[in-house]
Design an enzyme around this catalytic site. Structure first.
Site, mmCIF file in Angstrom:
data_model
loop_
_atom_site.group_PDB
_atom_site.id
_atom_site.type_symbol
_atom_site.label_atom_id
_atom_site.label_comp_id
_atom_site.label_asym_id
_atom_site.label_seq_id
_atom_site.Cartn_x
_atom_site.Cartn_y
_atom_site.Cartn_z
ATOM 1 N N HIS A 123 20.690 20.387 -42.331
ATOM 2 C CA HIS A 123 20.699 19.136 -41.561
ATOM 3 C C HIS A 123 21.847 18.223 -42.020
ATOM 4 C CE1 HIS A 123 18.671 15.742 -39.368
ATOM 5 N NE2 HIS A 123 19.332 15.041 -40.273
ATOM 6 N N GLU A 124 21.909 17.980 -43.308
ATOM 7 C CA GLU A 124 22.949 17.073 -43.832
ATOM 8 C C GLU A 124 24.337 17.674 -43.644
ATOM 9 O OE1 GLU A 124 22.083 14.169 -44.221
ATOM 10 O OE2 GLU A 124 19.926 14.489 -44.414
ATOM 11 N N HIS A 128 25.602 16.852 -40.236
ATOM 12 C CA HIS A 128 26.234 15.524 -40.201
ATOM 13 C C HIS A 128 27.629 15.606 -40.815
ATOM 14 C CE1 HIS A 128 22.914 13.073 -38.847
ATOM 15 N NE2 HIS A 128 22.127 13.401 -39.845
ATOM 16 N N HIS A 158 30.322 17.234 -38.764
ATOM 17 C CA HIS A 158 30.624 16.367 -37.615
ATOM 18 C C HIS A 158 31.694 15.345 -38.026
ATOM 19 C CE1 HIS A 158 28.950 13.498 -34.261
ATOM 20 N NE2 HIS A 158 30.008 14.171 -33.845
HETATM 21 ZN ZN LIG Z 1 20.054 13.042 -40.013
#
Ligand SMILES: [Zn+2]
Length: 649
Positions: free
Chosen positions: A441-442, A445, A448
């Site tokens: 998940h991290e 980010h 991105h």
């Molecule tokens: Zn998040």
């Protein structure tokens, strides 16, 4: 010279350095505003670079304060915060800057790049959403409203906190705590005049523990009743807040607060949010009924709201119980990290290379990322729990990809911080599967931010990305942590070298999807209530009536009439989620949709993965995510794939 800033933060001189930098910026802004013919190049760009430098200077302090927290970092952080806030407030209210932006946007409409136009558009919007451009009388009223709103939000939280803290339920009969995990029993236990008793409160771990494991139905009902009837005085605050929000939205030129909220979000309009929520609801209801039916079958009486957590847990134990400890040996931290790199290298044709640097902690590490054999970005990991670190997991962006005023390319950098089990010389750090999901998940980010090609820092990477789209890339990547072909890259038993079996992976997926439809409709109830509540100024009984109307559909078990859930809905009355609670599901829809496009094409040969890199990651915040998503998929988001991801047919 390295394109990356060395990680350093001189705590002794930080405040003085900060003040110097701000003084320098203020002087710079004055000089810029005095310029006669303002252009993007001679006004916007230098301002953008000044802001960026300040941000780059400040980030190491907030990072240190989170990962190596000490009395000293706290002191300096507390001193620095008001200095920064005062500076940015002044900047956000400086009408001369606003006028310059408007003028430049008009004069150079035909020559600016789309990225530059986006920078202007977002800056102008920021001014206008705060009302900085309105007449003095309106501005004064807006200021009053804002002040009052934050007082009310504070009061709302305070009432909730007081009510939460004022309640306790004391259990004296040992029978009533049977079935609770030992750790929860220990936490509740106390001695009273030589008698052992157990205290349960409305605070989170305690309340959830009894509702999930507590056998005594009467006690569950007591606790539930106390919980859902907290802070009745918040009813008045809700009325006042809703009225003020509505007035504010109208002063700013919007029909209602929901419309105001969407102005800075990706969702095109209120209708699109409502139909999206309705669509998900319609498609989840039938499975939700089935799930409740299964749950009902194992209960000896008709289920009430205070029974569901308990019977869900029983059913889960029976059917899908996962022993996290059984999985840990497959997820040794370094294996997982390297495996995630291999996965990303195959998915996007990028490369990770370790760099040896002196960082803030010996457990922290740094990697350079290469794209097409060209150095692209740097990422820092700090993955293990320790005393001086704030809990949880997060990505913190530091430098942003951009082209500076001399035409030189600047590269991006970011931190990924988690709190995994610490390793030692004798013990490896073994992760739970949940931790693996968190890391993915991290990382979603982080890439991105890091793989951005954007030339303007203010809209590069995660900068400028709409609030309801921010979780799209993180959830997209996190979904791969359940994919057999991805897990098998790295999930190798630390002693036996055996690869995680399909059976064990299947159990992970089943456990994730356990009672998923019931979970979704609960989230939809919150989202619909929040969004509809901000379409017109509801007050008094109308608030409850609205909730009741929504619940006719969403609440498969009718909550008792003493349930005043709204008085505890701090997300929207004391947090930043007003008319924005839908965002959770919104971003999940985008990520599930894209995820299955990649999976269905065959993960490592998927044209969609390449397009995701080129469109979503390379373009960062330089266009609305609504446009980027349509460019990626050649259509609007489709809710069906989220249902599929949750095992709902
Ligand atoms: Zn998040």
């Amino acid at each position: 010279m390295s394109p990356f800033l060395p990680f350093k933060c001189n705590l002794e001189t930080f405040i003085q350095d900060l003040q110097n930098l701000i003084q320098h910026n203020n002087q710079g802004i004055k000089t810029l505003l005095d310029k006669k013919n303002k252009t993007y190049t001679n006004f916007v760009k230098p301002l953008e670079i000044m802001e960026e430098k300040l941000e780059e200077f400040f980030t190491p302090l907030s990072h240190l304060n989170s990962v190596n927290n000490s009395k000293q970092t706290q002191d300096i952080y507390t001193q620095a915060l008001p200095i920064i806030t005062q500076y940015s407030t002044q900047l956000s209210q400086n009408l001369d800057i606003y006028k310059a932006y408007k003028e430049i946007a008009l004069n150079e409409a035909n020559t600016l790049t789309s990225e530059q136009q986006r920078v202007l558009e977002l800056n102008i919007q920021n001014f206008e959403l705060s009302g900085a451009h309105l007449d003095e009388k309106t501005k004064t009223r807006l200021q009053e409203i804002n002040l009052k709103k934050s007082e009310l939000a504070n009061q709302f939280s305070q009432n909730l906190l007081d009510a939460t803290n004022a309640y306790e339920y004391i259990i004296t009969n040992e029978k009533d705590i049977e079935g609770l995990p030992q750790s929860e029993i220990e936490a509740a236990k106390f001695e009273d005049h030589g008698v052992t008793k157990y205290r349960f409160t409305l605070q989170m771990p305690s309340y959830i523990a009894y509702m999930t494991y507590g056998k005594n139905r009467k006690i569950r009902e007591e606790l539930y009743k106390a919980y859902v009837s907290r802070a009745p005085q918040n009813e008045k605050i809700i009325d006042e807040l809703l009225a003020l929000r509505h007035e504010m939205a109208q002063l700013l030129g919007f029909t209602n607060y929901a419309e105001y909220s969407l102005a800075s979000k990706m969702a095109p309009n209120t209708q699109s949010v409502l139909s999206f929520l309705d669509d998900l609801l319609e498609n989840s209801l039938s499975q939700a009924h089935d799930e409740l039916h299964t749950l009902q079958k194992i209960a000896p009486y008709p289920l009430q709201s205070y029974d569901t957590a308990y019977y869900s847990e029983l059913l889960k134990q029976e059917q899908y119980n996962i022993d996290e400890e059984e999985y840990r040996p497959y997820f040794e931290q370094q294996n997982v990290l390297q495996g995630m790199f291999t996965f990303l290298e195959k998915l996007f044709q990028i490369k990770f290379q370790k760099v040896t640097l002196k960082l803030w902690n010996e457990k922290a590490s740094a990697y350079d990322i290469y794209e097409n054999n060209k150095l692209k970005a740097r990422i820092y990991f700090d993955l293990e729990a320790r005393e001086s670190k704030r809990g949880g997991a997060w990505m913190h962006n530091w430098q942003s990809h951009s082209i500076d005023d001399n035409g030189i390319e600047k590269l991006a950098s970011a931190f990924v911080v988690c709190n995994f089990a610490p390793s030692s010389n004798t013990q490896p750090s073994l992760l739970r599967h949940d931790d693996v999901v968190t890391l993915f998940h991290e990382m979603g980010h982080a890439i991105h931010h890091l793989l951005s090609d954007v030339k303007e820092s203010e809209v590069s990477g995660v900068n400028g990305v709409e609030w309801d789209a921010v979780e799209f890339p993180s959830q997209f990547l996190e979904n791969f942590a359940y994919e057999p072909s991805v897990l098998k890259i790295f999930a190798k038993h630390i002693d036996t070298q055996e690869i995680l079996s399909n059976d064990m992976i299947d159990k992970l997926v089943k456990s994730k999807n356990f009672l998923s439809a019931l979970g979704i409709i609960r989230q939809l109830e919150f989202s619909l209530f929040d969004f509809k509540l901000h379409l017109k100024p509801y007050k008094g009984d109308e608030v409850q009536k609205l909730l009741d109307t929504i619940r006719e559909k969403t609440a498969l078990i009718k909550p008792p009439s003493y349930n005043k859930f709204q008085n505890g809905f701090a997300h929207i009355f004391a947090g930043g989620y007003a008319a924005g609670y839908y965002s959770y599901k919104w971003a999940e829809v985008l990520s599930a949709d894209t995820f299955y496009a990649v999976v269905d094409e065959g993960i490592f040969n998927a044209p969609t993965a390449q397009r995701y890199l080129n469109i979503i990651l390379h373009k960062g915040g330089s266009q609305s995510m609504q446009e980027l998503f349509i460019e990626l998929m050649n259509r609007e988001p489709n809710t069906q794939q989220l249902l599929r991801l949750n095992g709902i047919s």
